[in-house]
Design a protein around this motif. Structure first.
Motif, PDB file in Angstrom:
ATOM      1  N   ASP A   1      -4.465  -9.061  -4.454  1.00 22.65           N
ATOM      2  CA  ASP A   1      -3.530  -7.789  -4.719  1.00 22.65           C
ATOM      3  C   ASP A   1      -3.201  -7.715  -5.586  1.00 22.65           C
ATOM      4  O   ASP A   1      -2.631  -8.237  -6.623  1.00 22.65           O
ATOM      5  N   VAL A   2      -2.599  -6.623  -6.381  1.00 20.68           N
ATOM      6  CA  VAL A   2      -1.831  -6.330  -7.664  1.00 20.68           C
ATOM      7  C   VAL A   2      -0.699  -5.859  -7.208  1.00 20.68           C
ATOM      8  O   VAL A   2      -0.709  -4.943  -6.526  1.00 20.68           O
ATOM      9  N   ASP A   3       0.079  -5.335  -8.569  1.00 19.21           N
ATOM     10  CA  ASP A   3       1.710  -5.015  -8.328  1.00 19.21           C
ATOM     11  C   ASP A   3       1.398  -3.377  -8.614  1.00 19.21           C
ATOM     12  O   ASP A   3       1.918  -2.304  -8.576  1.00 19.21           O
ATOM     13  N   VAL A   4       0.499  -3.461  -9.546  1.00 15.06           N
ATOM     14  CA  VAL A   4       0.752  -1.982 -10.857  1.00 15.06           C
ATOM     15  C   VAL A   4      -0.854  -1.720 -10.668  1.00 15.06           C
ATOM     16  O   VAL A   4      -1.685  -2.884 -10.490  1.00 15.06           O
ATOM     17  N   VAL A   5      -1.566  -0.281 -10.327  1.00 15.02           N
ATOM     18  CA  VAL A   5      -3.057   0.268 -11.336  1.00 15.02           C
ATOM     19  C   VAL A   5      -2.437   1.301 -11.842  1.00 15.02           C
ATOM     20  O   VAL A   5      -2.042   1.790 -12.089  1.00 15.02           O
ATOM     21  N   TYR A   6      -3.632   1.350 -13.200  1.00 18.40           N
ATOM     22  CA  TYR A   6      -3.531   1.799 -14.396  1.00 18.40           C
ATOM     23  C   TYR A   6      -4.616   2.012 -14.509  1.00 18.40           C
ATOM     24  O   TYR A   6      -5.485   1.386 -14.307  1.00 18.40           O
ATOM     25  N   GLN A   7      -4.964   3.680 -14.439  1.00 17.55           N
ATOM     26  CA  GLN A   7      -6.570   4.353 -14.539  1.00 17.55           C
ATOM     27  C   GLN A   7      -6.064   5.004 -15.535  1.00 17.55           C
ATOM     28  O   GLN A   7      -5.401   5.860 -15.870  1.00 17.55           O
ATOM     29  N   ASP A   8      -7.089   5.118 -16.589  1.00 20.28           N
ATOM     30  CA  ASP A   8      -7.615   6.160 -18.140  1.00 20.28           C
ATOM     31  C   ASP A   8      -9.355   6.230 -17.323  1.00 20.28           C
ATOM     32  O   ASP A   8      -9.601   5.390 -18.323  1.00 20.28           O
ATOM     33  N   VAL A   9      -9.763   6.974 -16.629  1.00 22.38           N
ATOM     34  CA  VAL A   9     -11.322   6.877 -16.691  1.00 22.38           C
ATOM     35  C   VAL A   9     -12.228   8.135 -17.489  1.00 22.38           C
ATOM     36  O   VAL A   9     -13.178   8.163 -17.241  1.00 22.38           O
ATOM     37  N   ALA A  10     -10.814   9.036 -17.794  1.00 26.24           N
ATOM     38  CA  ALA A  10     -11.345   9.960 -17.816  1.00 26.24           C
ATOM     39  C   ALA A  10     -13.031  10.906 -17.588  1.00 26.24           C
ATOM     40  O   ALA A  10     -14.005  11.145 -18.181  1.00 26.24           O
ATOM     41  N   GLN A  11     -12.803  11.386 -16.112  1.00 28.03           N
ATOM     42  CA  GLN A  11     -13.823  11.524 -15.795  1.00 28.03           C
ATOM     43  C   GLN A  11     -13.604  12.461 -14.201  1.00 28.03           C
ATOM     44  O   GLN A  11     -12.370  12.477 -13.841  1.00 28.03           O
ATOM     45  N   LYS A  12     -14.484  13.392 -13.205  1.00 29.12           N
ATOM     46  CA  LYS A  12     -13.688  14.079 -12.175  1.00 29.12           C
ATOM     47  C   LYS A  12     -13.514  12.718 -10.979  1.00 29.12           C
ATOM     48  O   LYS A  12     -13.492  11.864 -11.391  1.00 29.12           O
ATOM     49  N   ASN A  13     -12.850  13.959 -10.290  1.00 29.87           N
ATOM     50  CA  ASN A  13     -12.346  12.956  -8.819  1.00 29.87           C
ATOM     51  C   ASN A  13     -10.931  11.894  -9.498  1.00 29.87           C
ATOM     52  O   ASN A  13     -11.549  10.531  -8.760  1.00 29.87           O
TER      53      ASN A  13
ATOM     54  N   VAL B   1      -8.162  11.608  -9.424  1.00 26.25           N
ATOM     55  CA  VAL B   1      -6.816  11.173  -8.573  1.00 26.25           C
ATOM     56  C   VAL B   1      -7.525  10.137  -7.107  1.00 26.25           C
ATOM     57  O   VAL B   1      -7.204   8.973  -6.706  1.00 26.25           O
ATOM     58  N   SER B   2      -8.706  11.030  -6.212  1.00 28.91           N
ATOM     59  CA  SER B   2      -9.237  10.268  -5.677  1.00 28.91           C
ATOM     60  C   SER B   2      -9.605   8.303  -5.816  1.00 28.91           C
ATOM     61  O   SER B   2      -9.358   7.883  -4.732  1.00 28.91           O
ATOM     62  N   MET B   3     -10.323   8.398  -6.863  1.00 32.97           N
ATOM     63  CA  MET B   3     -11.045   6.945  -7.536  1.00 32.97           C
ATOM     64  C   MET B   3      -9.067   6.351  -7.373  1.00 32.97           C
ATOM     65  O   MET B   3      -9.325   4.604  -7.195  1.00 32.97           O
ATOM     66  N   PHE B   4      -7.996   6.783  -8.234  1.00 29.50           N
ATOM     67  CA  PHE B   4      -7.241   5.929  -8.160  1.00 29.50           C
ATOM     68  C   PHE B   4      -6.229   5.701  -6.555  1.00 29.50           C
ATOM     69  O   PHE B   4      -5.447   4.132  -6.356  1.00 29.50           O
ATOM     70  N   LEU B   5      -6.397   6.409  -5.838  1.00 34.98           N
ATOM     71  CA  LEU B   5      -5.832   6.519  -4.526  1.00 34.98           C
ATOM     72  C   LEU B   5      -6.371   5.682  -3.761  1.00 34.98           C
ATOM     73  O   LEU B   5      -6.253   4.293  -2.812  1.00 34.98           O
TER      74      LEU B   5
END
Ligand SMILES: C[S@@+](CC[C@H](N)C(=O)[O-])C[C@H]1O[C@@H](n2cnc3c(N)ncnc32)[C@H](O)[C@@H]1O
Length: 223
Positions: free
Chosen positions: A140-152, A154-158
């Motif tokens: 488990d982590v404290d923080v998720v950081y996302q920078d994927v430049a791809q469709k969907n 927000v869903s991926m992040f959630l």
């Protein structure tokens, strides 16, 4: 001998400034990751953190107020590419760990080379849309950081926020990856609404223009 510089702390843990530029303390002295400049301050080496190369640095330069990274944080980084921004996060969490997910084998090869020198970076070749594929090598982590430049995006992040029970998150939204025809502002607002609907608290939604055209950084908290 490296050039000497005078730095002072910012309000963000592990981030220093000379009043103009941003710096992090180099976890691996003498090693550059993307051609950044190195400086000495009080006998220690610092790496310039270049906003045109890193959306996280751009966010700070443009007045971003929330920075969830701490020296001991565990971070999941989605879309690590060859490790440019992830390496600065690795400098900041000298006592923590950053799990770096990247889907492109070409970028992954460069990422592995960076991770080999940095004991707190873990490279994972995988698809951020399928956290179940890499959950076995994660904690488990404290923080998720996302920078994927791809469709969907927000869903991926959630999915990842939930899978690894993160308390804080940052997502760099690229409007053009969602819909090239719609105004970016609409896409950013829609992303924010979706995050709120799913029960996350949206702390900031900051457009990154002019440093990163048609991008915004959205910062969330589960707390
Ligand atoms: C804009 S680049 C990231 C730059 C990087 N965050 C930095 O600041 O150093 C986006 C990266 O996301 C990766 N990517 C795209 N879709 C992905 C996915 N589904 N899972 C993991 N990585 C993905 C791309 O291969 C690319 O390397």
């Amino acid at each position: 001998m490296r050039a000497e510089i005078v730095l002072r702390r910012t309000k963000f843990e592990g981030v220093l400034t000379d009043s103009e530029r941003l710096f992090t303390k180099n976890l691996v002295p003498s090693a550059r990751v993307y051609g950044e400049r190195l400086y000495d301050y009080r006998g220690e080496e610092y790496r310039e953190w270049v906003p045109s190369r890193s959306k996280l640095a751009a966010y700070l330069k443009l007045g971003g107020k929330t920075f969830p990274f701490r020296e001991g944080s565990k971070v999941l980084y989605l879309g690590a590419a060859s490790g440019t921004t992830a390496s600065h996060i690795s400098d900041i969490l000298a006592e923590g760990r950053v799990y770096c997910v990247e889907i492109s084998p070409r970028s992954f090869r460069d990422l592995v080379a960076v991770c080999e020198r940095r004991g707190n970076m873990v490279p994972i070749l995988g698809d951020a849309a399928r956290p179940e594929d890499y959950s076995l090598v994660m904690e488990d982590v404290d923080v998720v950081y996302q920078d994927v430049a791809q469709k969907n995006q927000v869903s991926m992040f959630l999915k990842n926020m939930r899978a690894f029970e993160a308390g804080d998150g940052m997502i760099a939204i690229k409007a053009r990856s969602e819909d090239v025809a719609r105004p970016p502002k609409e896409i950013f607002e829609e992303a924010e609404r979706k995050l709120r609907r799913e029960g996350l608290r949206v702390v900031e939604n900051l457009p990154l223009d002019p440093l990163e055209k048609d991008h915004a950084m959205i910062v969330v908290s589960m707390k």
